[in-house]
Design a protein around this motif. Structure first.
Motif, PDB file in Angstrom:
ATOM      1  N   GLU A   1       0.550  -1.266   0.462  1.00 48.75           N
ATOM      2  CA  GLU A   1      -0.075  -0.153  -0.053  1.00 48.75           C
ATOM      3  C   GLU A   1       0.580   1.011   0.134  1.00 48.75           C
ATOM      4  OE1 GLU A   1      -3.112  -0.404   3.459  1.00 48.75           O
ATOM      5  OE2 GLU A   1      -3.798  -1.953   2.592  1.00 48.75           O
ATOM      6  N   CYS A   2       1.825   1.294   0.619  1.00 48.64           N
ATOM      7  CA  CYS A   2       3.068   2.084   0.492  1.00 48.64           C
ATOM      8  C   CYS A   2       3.353   2.865  -1.199  1.00 48.64           C
ATOM      9  CB  CYS A   2       4.487   2.141   1.099  1.00 48.64           C
ATOM     10  SG  CYS A   2       4.000   1.607   3.086  1.00 48.64           S
ATOM     11  N   LEU A   3       3.206   1.782  -1.944  1.00 49.28           N
ATOM     12  CA  LEU A   3       3.425   2.223  -3.530  1.00 49.28           C
ATOM     13  C   LEU A   3       2.523   3.546  -3.423  1.00 49.28           C
ATOM     14  CD1 LEU A   3       4.633  -0.561  -5.085  1.00 49.28           C
ATOM     15  CD2 LEU A   3       6.032   1.062  -5.532  1.00 49.28           C
ATOM     16  N   ILE A   4       1.341   2.434  -3.635  1.00 51.04           N
ATOM     17  CA  ILE A   4       0.346   3.702  -4.137  1.00 51.04           C
ATOM     18  C   ILE A   4       0.377   4.796  -3.339  1.00 51.04           C
ATOM     19  CG2 ILE A   4      -2.780   3.990  -4.022  1.00 51.04           C
ATOM     20  CD1 ILE A   4      -2.887   1.190  -4.201  1.00 51.04           C
TER      21      ILE A   4
ATOM     22  N   TYR B   1       0.882   8.691  -5.014  1.00 49.94           N
ATOM     23  CA  TYR B   1      -0.459  10.048  -4.907  1.00 49.94           C
ATOM     24  C   TYR B   1       0.578  11.535  -4.264  1.00 49.94           C
ATOM     25  CZ  TYR B   1      -4.331   8.015  -5.848  1.00 49.94           C
ATOM     26  OH  TYR B   1      -5.436   7.356  -6.950  1.00 49.94           O
ATOM     27  N   GLU B   2       1.275  11.269  -3.129  1.00 51.56           N
ATOM     28  CA  GLU B   2       2.200  11.631  -2.743  1.00 51.56           C
ATOM     29  C   GLU B   2       3.011  12.877  -3.960  1.00 51.56           C
ATOM     30  OE1 GLU B   2       4.204  11.700   1.112  1.00 51.56           O
ATOM     31  OE2 GLU B   2       2.295  10.534   1.574  1.00 51.56           O
ATOM     32  N   VAL B   3       3.465  12.310  -5.162  1.00 55.81           N
ATOM     33  CA  VAL B   3       4.448  12.677  -6.492  1.00 55.81           C
ATOM     34  C   VAL B   3       3.796  13.667  -7.478  1.00 55.81           C
ATOM     35  CG1 VAL B   3       5.392  11.966  -8.061  1.00 55.81           C
ATOM     36  CG2 VAL B   3       5.839  10.412  -5.958  1.00 55.81           C
ATOM     37  N   VAL B   4       1.769  12.831  -7.435  1.00 56.48           N
ATOM     38  CA  VAL B   4       1.473  13.760  -7.823  1.00 56.48           C
ATOM     39  C   VAL B   4       1.016  14.892  -7.440  1.00 56.48           C
ATOM     40  CG1 VAL B   4      -0.967  13.717  -8.851  1.00 56.48           C
ATOM     41  CG2 VAL B   4       0.701  11.694  -9.043  1.00 56.48           C
ATOM     42  N   ASP B   5       1.211  14.904  -6.038  1.00 61.10           N
ATOM     43  CA  ASP B   5       0.104  15.937  -5.154  1.00 61.10           C
ATOM     44  C   ASP B   5       1.527  16.863  -5.131  1.00 61.10           C
ATOM     45  OD1 ASP B   5      -1.898  17.530  -3.008  1.00 61.10           O
ATOM     46  OD2 ASP B   5       0.148  17.675  -1.863  1.00 61.10           O
TER      47      ASP B   5
ATOM     48  N   LEU C   1       9.516  11.494  -4.991  1.00 58.85           N
ATOM     49  CA  LEU C   1      10.694  11.054  -5.690  1.00 58.85           C
ATOM     50  C   LEU C   1      11.186   9.367  -5.167  1.00 58.85           C
ATOM     51  CD1 LEU C   1      11.197  12.606  -8.986  1.00 58.85           C
ATOM     52  CD2 LEU C   1       8.935  10.660  -9.309  1.00 58.85           C
ATOM     53  N   GLY C   2      12.030  10.191  -4.472  1.00 60.34           N
ATOM     54  CA  GLY C   2      13.142   9.741  -3.988  1.00 60.34           C
ATOM     55  C   GLY C   2      12.217   8.576  -3.351  1.00 60.34           C
ATOM     56  N   ASP C   3      11.433   9.334  -2.391  1.00 59.99           N
ATOM     57  CA  ASP C   3      10.431   8.048  -1.132  1.00 59.99           C
ATOM     58  C   ASP C   3       9.823   6.996  -1.945  1.00 59.99           C
ATOM     59  OD1 ASP C   3      10.887   9.304   1.275  1.00 59.99           O
ATOM     60  OD2 ASP C   3       8.893  10.137   0.643  1.00 59.99           O
ATOM     61  N   LEU C   4       9.285   7.414  -3.387  1.00 60.32           N
ATOM     62  CA  LEU C   4       8.685   6.155  -4.644  1.00 60.32           C
ATOM     63  C   LEU C   4       9.446   4.871  -4.868  1.00 60.32           C
ATOM     64  CD1 LEU C   4       6.132   5.160  -5.822  1.00 60.32           C
ATOM     65  CD2 LEU C   4       6.924   6.790  -7.650  1.00 60.32           C
TER      66      LEU C   4
ATOM     67  N   ILE D   1      -6.979  -4.004 -17.058  1.00 66.94           N
ATOM     68  CA  ILE D   1      -6.606  -2.732 -16.548  1.00 66.94           C
ATOM     69  C   ILE D   1      -6.080  -3.407 -14.890  1.00 66.94           C
ATOM     70  CG2 ILE D   1      -8.016  -0.392 -15.791  1.00 66.94           C
ATOM     71  CD1 ILE D   1      -9.150  -0.706 -17.624  1.00 66.94           C
ATOM     72  N   PRO D   2      -4.890  -2.183 -14.257  1.00 66.78           N
ATOM     73  CA  PRO D   2      -5.055  -2.488 -13.357  1.00 66.78           C
ATOM     74  C   PRO D   2      -6.001  -1.964 -12.285  1.00 66.78           C
ATOM     75  CG  PRO D   2      -3.500  -1.056 -13.831  1.00 66.78           C
ATOM     76  CD  PRO D   2      -4.182  -1.240 -15.203  1.00 66.78           C
ATOM     77  N   LYS D   3      -5.729  -2.737 -10.594  1.00 64.79           N
ATOM     78  CA  LYS D   3      -6.416  -2.429 -10.321  1.00 64.79           C
ATOM     79  C   LYS D   3      -6.233  -0.327  -9.579  1.00 64.79           C
ATOM     80  CE  LYS D   3      -8.648  -3.390  -5.148  1.00 64.79           C
ATOM     81  NZ  LYS D   3      -8.820  -4.135  -4.238  1.00 64.79           N
ATOM     82  N   LEU D   4      -7.487   0.499  -9.846  1.00 61.52           N
ATOM     83  CA  LEU D   4      -6.981   1.753  -9.836  1.00 61.52           C
ATOM     84  C   LEU D   4      -7.824   2.451  -8.648  1.00 61.52           C
ATOM     85  CD1 LEU D   4      -5.636   2.346 -13.209  1.00 61.52           C
ATOM     86  CD2 LEU D   4      -4.487   3.020 -11.482  1.00 61.52           C
ATOM     87  N   PRO D   5      -8.535   3.777  -8.307  1.00 62.05           N
ATOM     88  CA  PRO D   5      -9.196   4.640  -7.365  1.00 62.05           C
ATOM     89  C   PRO D   5     -10.446   4.408  -8.817  1.00 62.05           C
ATOM     90  CG  PRO D   5      -7.195   5.718  -7.588  1.00 62.05           C
ATOM     91  CD  PRO D   5      -6.994   4.798  -8.319  1.00 62.05           C
ATOM     92  N   ALA D   6     -11.298   4.369  -8.593  1.00 59.14           N
ATOM     93  CA  ALA D   6     -13.047   4.225  -9.881  1.00 59.14           C
ATOM     94  C   ALA D   6     -12.905   5.042 -10.735  1.00 59.14           C
ATOM     95  CB  ALA D   6     -14.303   4.205  -8.909  1.00 59.14           C
TER      96      ALA D   6
END
Length: 486
Positions: A259-262, A266-270, A284-287, A360-365
């Motif tokens: 779950e940390c990957l997701i 999201y934090e990169v996108v933010d 990006l380092g955390d990812l 399609i991978p499991k993604l938000p709705a």
């Protein structure tokens, strides 16, 4: 076609010529020099041994590779009428010598007569032992991917100010402006050797340059290290999960941190949405940490090696970009995307629409609905123009109101109509080239920012938000909106 002897002249003075080189010089065969601008050529002059130099070709061509190709063609012609010819190059024929590379690619009768390269006298000058790691690269084609901060680096062929400036920029980005490197001139040439230790930012401030100028970059001392690469991160993770490392890191599995990957993505996108460059670097380092974490876990479990991940990625990029790596013509970016998907599905044996949707991978709705609609559009199931989805949103909104009136809030049928409305809004956003996930996240941040403004204002008024009327809060909300426009 006769035999071509390729002879190394060594790095400098005549005494560094090998016995094999001298034997060829005195063999009575025709002698050809890539350049006569080399100290060992004095041996030819002192013994009245004739030779032909290819320096004139350097003056006739703009690109060095064209020079080298022409030299090789000239040598091939000369060997056609001779039983043997001698071709001389500075240093060692197999070190930083492009003409030799080209000759070895040809189907020719070639023998190498070795010579000392510039490397030995250079490491003697700087006092570095290559057993701890040494990499040698060509300054004329130098780029950041050639740098390895964990080994010493020799950059040769830095013979003019332009190359020095380009090298300086690349090194500065990695090591920093003040990192000390060595400039070595005429390594192996007795009486003319020069060694200068200077910070990187001074690299292109030299007045004197020349064909025997090289840069020696010591590896970063691990005791004062502030710059790290991918291998360093893998090493740190190995320590963290090893004996005496971190107990928490050591007990993690693929499942426990998935779950940390997701979250990190999201934090990169933010950070990108906030245009916060420093935060983008950190996130990006955390990812990347998640990638390294999974690679180390897999390595310990014998599942795969980290290099398999980078190799799989590289092979995929090459395979799915034939217009770049195989010179297949692509007209525009839309065709690039189409070709990417075609190659991806072909390799996975995916042909039908439902196969593509199930892939399609499991993604938000919101993201999943967006991608499902994209796949439907690929087979032509899509609106002809923007009016269709706009009308559909209006239709679904009315159906929500009707269901609400008939069944009341919380009813499954109302839930279904809300889902239809959201699906229609996603369709509209797709046709407007708007990612609904990003759009909604942006609105959420905007709403939170307005709430903060309201809370700050309420504190100034010494009235808690929960004690305000809805009308009073609406006034503050509208003021927050006006502030965004200022």
């Amino acid at each position: 076609m006769g035999k071509i002897y390729i002879i190394g002249l060594g790095p400098g003075n005549e005494e560094l010529l090998t016995l094999g080189a001298i034997e060829r010089i005195e063999s009575g065969r025709k002698n050809f020099l890539r350049t006569e601008n080399h100290p060992s050529v004095k041996y030819f002059e002192r013994h009245n041994i004739p030779y032909k130099s290819y320096d004139y070709i350097y003056d006739s061509e703009d690109e060095f590779n064209d020079v080298y190709v022409l030299i090789v063609e000239e040598l091939k012609k000369e060997s056609e009428s001779e039983e043997e010819i001698n071709y001389y190059v500075p240093g060692n024929p197999l070190v930083a010598e492009r003409t030799v590379e080209l000759l070895l690619e040809e189907n020719l009768d070639i023998e190498i007569v070795s010579g000392m390269s510039f490397i030995e006298p250079m490491i003697e000058l700087v006092g570095r032992d290559p057993i701890n790691g040494l990499k040698i690269v060509d300054g004329a084609v130098f780029n950041s991917s050639m740098v390895d901060i964990n080994v010493d680096l020799i950059i040769t062929q830095t013979y003019n100010q332009r190359i020095l400036s380009e090298v300086k920029i690349i090194l500065s980005e990695i090591y920093g402006d003040d990192y000390n490197v060595y400039l070595v001139q005429n390594a192996g040439v007795r009486g003319k050797e020069k060694k200068l230790c200077i910070p990187i930012y001074k690299l292109d401030r030299l007045i004197e340059t020349g064909p025997l100028l090289s840069i020696y970059v010591p590896k970063i001392d691990k005791n004062i290290k502030k710059v790290f690469d991918f291998n360093d991160i893998m090493g740190i993770m190995k320590v963290l999960r090893g004996v005496g490392g971190c107990q928490w890191d050591a007990k993690q599995t693929h499942d426990s941190i998935r779950e940390c990957l997701i979250e990190e993505a999201y934090e990169v996108v933010d950070a990108i949405d906030n245009n916060d460059i420093d935060n983008i670097i950190e996130e990006l380092g955390d990812l990347l940490l998640q990638v390294v974490f999974h690679c180390q876990i897999a390595y310990e479990e014998g599942e795969f090696f980290p290099i398999e991940v980078t190799s799989a990625l590289a092979n995929k990029l090459i395979f799915r970009h034939p217009h770049v790596f195989q010179e297949k013509k692509i007209v525009n970016s839309d065709e690039v995307v189409y070709n990417w998907n075609k190659l991806k599905y072909g390799k996975r044996d995916i042909t039908g629409l439902i196969d593509k949707i199930n892939n399609i991978p499991k993604l938000p709705a919101l993201m999943t609905s967006f991608k499902v609609q994209e796949k439907a559009a690929e087979v032509g199931f899509d609106w002809d123009d923007i009016k269709g989805p706009i009308d559909k949103v209006d239709e679904e909104f009315k159906e929500v109101l009707e269901a609400l009136e008939d069944f009341g809030g919380g009813d499954k049928r109302v839930e279904g109509e809300i889902g239809d409305l959201l699906f229609a809004v996603v369709n509209l956003s797709r046709l407007l080239d708007v990612n609904p996930e990003i759009a909604l996240n942006r609105t959420i941040r905007k709403f939170v920012k307005r709430l903060k403004f309201m809370e700050d204002k309420s504190e100034e008024l010494e009235i808690k938000l929960e004690n305000m009327t809805l009308n009073e809060m609406e006034i503050l909300y509208q003021e927050a909106k006006r502030q965004e426009c200022l």
